[in-house]
Scaffold this active site. Structure first.
Site, PDB file in Angstrom:
ATOM      1  N   MET A  29       0.847  -1.203   0.000  1.00  0.00           N
ATOM      2  CA  MET A  29       0.000   0.000   0.000  1.00  0.00           C
ATOM      3  C   MET A  29       0.878   1.246   0.000  1.00  0.00           C
ATOM      4  SD  MET A  29      -3.385  -0.966   2.119  1.00  0.00           S
ATOM      5  CE  MET A  29      -2.721  -0.796   3.752  1.00  0.00           C
ATOM      6  N   GLY A  30       2.154   1.097  -0.351  1.00  0.00           N
ATOM      7  CA  GLY A  30       3.037   2.255  -0.441  1.00  0.00           C
ATOM      8  C   GLY A  30       3.532   2.731   0.912  1.00  0.00           C
ATOM      9  N   HIS A  36       9.111  -3.409   3.621  1.00  0.00           N
ATOM     10  CA  HIS A  36       8.684  -3.659   2.237  1.00  0.00           C
ATOM     11  C   HIS A  36       9.893  -4.007   1.364  1.00  0.00           C
ATOM     12  CE1 HIS A  36       5.497  -0.599   3.484  1.00  0.00           C
ATOM     13  NE2 HIS A  36       4.761  -1.636   3.125  1.00  0.00           N
ATOM     14  N   GLY A 148       4.693 -10.257   4.087  1.00  0.00           N
ATOM     15  CA  GLY A 148       5.463 -10.198   5.327  1.00  0.00           C
ATOM     16  C   GLY A 148       4.788 -10.926   6.481  1.00  0.00           C
ATOM     17  N   GLN A 154      -2.722 -12.389   7.862  1.00  0.00           N
ATOM     18  CA  GLN A 154      -2.966 -12.105   6.440  1.00  0.00           C
ATOM     19  C   GLN A 154      -2.237 -13.128   5.560  1.00  0.00           C
ATOM     20  OE1 GLN A 154      -2.843  -8.012   4.637  1.00  0.00           O
ATOM     21  NE2 GLN A 154      -0.797  -8.655   4.070  1.00  0.00           N
ATOM     22  N   MET A 185       8.496  -2.488  11.810  1.00  0.00           N
ATOM     23  CA  MET A 185       8.313  -1.381  10.863  1.00  0.00           C
ATOM     24  C   MET A 185       6.904  -1.411  10.291  1.00  0.00           C
ATOM     25  SD  MET A 185      11.744  -0.754   8.819  1.00  0.00           S
ATOM     26  CE  MET A 185      13.178  -0.216   9.712  1.00  0.00           C
ATOM     27  N   SER A 186       6.314  -0.223  10.155  1.00  0.00           N
ATOM     28  CA  SER A 186       4.980  -0.102   9.596  1.00  0.00           C
ATOM     29  C   SER A 186       4.839   1.302   9.037  1.00  0.00           C
ATOM     30  CB  SER A 186       3.940  -0.328  10.707  1.00  0.00           C
ATOM     31  OG  SER A 186       2.691   0.205  10.313  1.00  0.00           O
ATOM     32  N   ARG A 188       2.380   3.024   9.324  1.00  0.00           N
ATOM     33  CA  ARG A 188       1.658   3.807  10.343  1.00  0.00           C
ATOM     34  C   ARG A 188       2.592   4.386  11.400  1.00  0.00           C
ATOM     35  NH1 ARG A 188      -1.884  -0.369   9.040  1.00  0.00           N
ATOM     36  NH2 ARG A 188      -3.967   0.320   8.362  1.00  0.00           N
TER      37      ARG A 188
HETATM   38  P1  AMP Z   1       1.406  -2.913   3.521  1.00  0.00           P
HETATM   39  O1  AMP Z   1       1.954  -1.871   2.593  1.00  0.00           O
HETATM   40  O2  AMP Z   1       1.418  -2.511   4.939  1.00  0.00           O
HETATM   41  O3  AMP Z   1       0.116  -3.501   3.032  1.00  0.00           O
HETATM   42  O4  AMP Z   1       2.464  -4.100   3.451  1.00  0.00           O
HETATM   43  C1  AMP Z   1       2.813  -4.720   2.238  1.00  0.00           C
HETATM   44  C2  AMP Z   1       3.553  -5.979   2.542  1.00  0.00           C
HETATM   45  O5  AMP Z   1       4.736  -5.678   3.270  1.00  0.00           O
HETATM   46  C3  AMP Z   1       2.743  -6.957   3.392  1.00  0.00           C
HETATM   47  O6  AMP Z   1       2.968  -8.270   2.929  1.00  0.00           O
HETATM   48  C4  AMP Z   1       3.309  -6.748   4.762  1.00  0.00           C
HETATM   49  O7  AMP Z   1       3.190  -7.862   5.606  1.00  0.00           O
HETATM   50  C5  AMP Z   1       4.768  -6.466   4.439  1.00  0.00           C
HETATM   51  N1  AMP Z   1       5.395  -5.750   5.539  1.00  0.00           N
HETATM   52  C6  AMP Z   1       4.971  -4.578   6.097  1.00  0.00           C
HETATM   53  N2  AMP Z   1       5.762  -4.245   7.130  1.00  0.00           N
HETATM   54  C7  AMP Z   1       6.689  -5.220   7.237  1.00  0.00           C
HETATM   55  C8  AMP Z   1       7.784  -5.460   8.136  1.00  0.00           C
HETATM   56  N3  AMP Z   1       8.066  -4.633   9.134  1.00  0.00           N
HETATM   57  N4  AMP Z   1       8.531  -6.563   7.948  1.00  0.00           N
HETATM   58  C9  AMP Z   1       8.238  -7.434   6.949  1.00  0.00           C
HETATM   59  N5  AMP Z   1       7.221  -7.268   6.077  1.00  0.00           N
HETATM   60  C10 AMP Z   1       6.460  -6.187   6.218  1.00  0.00           C
END
Ligand code: AMP
Length: 281
Positions: A29-30, A36, A148, A154, A185-186, A188
């Site tokens: 989701m960027g 990522h 991830g 998920q 890491m997130s 958010r």
């Molecule tokens: P998102 O953009 O949050 O939807 O994440 C996209 C992908 O990146 C998903 O498969 C997440 O699980 C993965 N992801 C997000 N944060 C992390 C992290 N800290 N470590 C590993 N994978 C991550």
């Protein structure tokens, strides 16, 4: 680096790929960060071509404010990806390109995987995730798709999705990448005031302590302890802490030999909801 926004452009690119070449997909989701990028780097290693999708999927947000405040940093994302490899193709569709008429999720039966934890607290979240991932997998037809363990529930649900919808793809789970003080890491995390962001290491530290206790203490004793430690800090409020079977995601009743267990947590702080998880054995 090729950045495409329409399905027509995407199909034109897909037609250029040789039949025996491997294609990897990394859905995001960027607001990209090192978490990522770890998925992207693995995908680059394991495939001849890599597509990274960037799409803030409205149907997986149960909270309007969370959707509105979701960080969007497309220019920086594209720079980060081009530093990883200029061969990456970035697919950034609009909401109308993805959903055509109605912005509603398909309904799935994920056989109970969606009824606990994130599914219990976020109505329709996994129907929304399933809808966008199914659409991306059918459109792009990658050999490998990368997700991830940060979103472990998920990941299990997407494996189930490919099974129930018969989608021929390898779903590859990747380890959680953390900030130096331990917070997962997130995207958010950007919304956290810096002091709270530091203090949020309490989440991972508590999970690590829970893992230590798992050898000798019951799940109830551990989850009560985690709840108390987190809630004793006035800046943090626990939404759930579960110790569950890593395969079925069902809450543990009695430890069984040969089974893998994980602790899952969701915490509110500074109006931001954070999730994390850890393997216990
Ligand atoms: P998102 O953009 O949050 O939807 O994440 C996209 C992908 O990146 C998903 O498969 C997440 O699980 C993965 N992801 C997000 N944060 C992390 C992290 N800290 N470590 C590993 N994978 C991550």
């Amino acid at each position: 680096m090729l950045v495409i926004t329409t399905n027509t452009e995407l199909n034109t690119f897909l037609k250029t790929i040789k039949k025996d070449n491997n294609l990897g997909l990394v859905p995001t989701m960027g607001a990209l960060h090192s978490g990522h990028l770890s998925l992207v780097k693995k995908a680059i290693k394991e495939n001849d071509h890599v597509i990274v999708s960037i799409f803030v999927n409205p149907t997986q947000f149960n909270n309007k404010e969370d959707l509105e405040k979701y960080p969007q940093t497309l220019d920086t994302d594209i720079k980060l990806l081009s530093m990883a490899s200029d061969q990456i193709v970035v697919y950034v569709p609009s909401v109308s390109e993805v959903y055509k008429k109605e912005v509603t999720p398909k309904k799935y039966n994920f056989q109970g995987l969606d009824l606990v934890m994130e599914g219990e607290f976020r109505d329709d979240h996994f129907n929304g995730v399933g809808t966008i991932v199914e659409m991306l997998l059918n459109l792009i037809k990658p050999n490998n798709a990368y997700f991830g363990e940060k979103d472990f529930q998920q990941l299990q649900i997407i494996k189930k999705l490919t099974e129930i919808e018969n989608i021929p793809v390898n779903i590859i789970g990747c380890p959680i990448v953390r900030e130096s003080h331990g917070l997962a890491m997130s995207s958010r995390n950007e919304r956290l005031p810096s002091q709270i962001r530091q203090e949020a290491s309490i989440i991972y530290n508590t999970l690590k302590a829970a893992k230590e206790k798992f050898g000798t203490k019951s799940a109830k004793v551990i989850t009560d302890w985690v709840t108390k430690v987190i809630n004793d800090n006035p800046n943090f409020k626990i939404e759930y802490i579960e110790i569950s079977d890593a395969q079925t995601l069902k809450p543990i009743k009695r430890k069984q030999k040969g089974k893998k267990y994980r602790a899952f947590i969701a915490v509110y702080t500074a109006n931001v909801r954070l999730i994390d998880n850890i393997a216990l054995n």
